[in-house]
Motif scaffolding. Structure first.
Motif, PDB file in Angstrom:
ATOM      1  N   ASN A  35      40.682  71.916  -0.453  1.00 37.85           N
ATOM      2  CA  ASN A  35      41.804  71.245   0.198  1.00 37.85           C
ATOM      3  C   ASN A  35      43.054  71.248  -0.652  1.00 37.85           C
ATOM      4  N   HIS A  61      45.444  69.891   3.930  1.00 36.69           N
ATOM      5  CA  HIS A  61      45.799  71.249   4.353  1.00 36.69           C
ATOM      6  C   HIS A  61      44.875  72.262   3.690  1.00 36.69           C
ATOM      7  N   THR A  62      44.895  73.463   4.250  1.00 33.20           N
ATOM      8  CA  THR A  62      44.094  74.539   3.673  1.00 33.20           C
ATOM      9  C   THR A  62      44.926  75.466   2.796  1.00 33.20           C
ATOM     10  N   SER A  66      51.324  75.270   3.880  1.00 34.76           N
ATOM     11  CA  SER A  66      51.315  74.280   4.960  1.00 34.76           C
ATOM     12  C   SER A  66      51.559  72.873   4.423  1.00 34.76           C
ATOM     13  N   ALA A  67      51.098  72.574   3.216  1.00 33.66           N
ATOM     14  CA  ALA A  67      51.363  71.261   2.609  1.00 33.66           C
ATOM     15  C   ALA A  67      52.854  71.088   2.325  1.00 33.66           C
ATOM     16  N   GLU A  70      54.646  70.421   5.548  1.00 31.97           N
ATOM     17  CA  GLU A  70      54.449  69.028   5.973  1.00 31.97           C
ATOM     18  C   GLU A  70      55.351  68.088   5.180  1.00 31.97           C
TER      19      GLU A  70
END
Length: 108
Positions: A35, A61-62, A66-67, A70
């Motif tokens: 993660n 997130h993966t 994407s983190a 966000e």
């Protein structure tokens, strides 16, 4: 900025132990093998945690990308989307914060 992101990503994923990236005073990203977690700082408002700084996970997130997206989304929404000038200023702040990212090794 794209090259800076690629350099950060390479360095971030290369590390095996716990990884933490402080984005700004209120957000950081921690990762393990499964993660990438966006974590927000807040101050407790009641009970035993009243007045105590707390870091709480707000999104899992993966990927680092994407983190970071966000984080950007949350920062832009914190402007309440009321004024284009404020939104542009916030986007500039976000870009500068991402450019300054430093990876700190430590236990997760």
């Amino acid at each position: 900025m794209k090259q800076a992101y690629k350099d950060i990503k390479k360095s971030f994923y290369r590390r095996k132990a716990g990884r933490t990236m402080q984005i700004n005073d209120n957000y950081k990203i921690e990762a393990d093998e499964l993660n990438v977690v966006l974590i927000r700082r807040r101050v407790g408002q009641e009970g035993k945690s009243m007045g105590v700084e707390i870091w709480e996970p707000v999104a899992y997130h993966t990927s680092l990308k994407s983190a970071l997206k966000e984080f950007a989304r949350r920062e832009v929404h914190s402007t309440e989307l009321t004024n284009l000038r404020i939104i542009v200023q916030k986007m500039d702040e976000i870009e500068k914060a991402i450019d300054k990212l430093v990876i700190v090794e430590g236990k997760l």
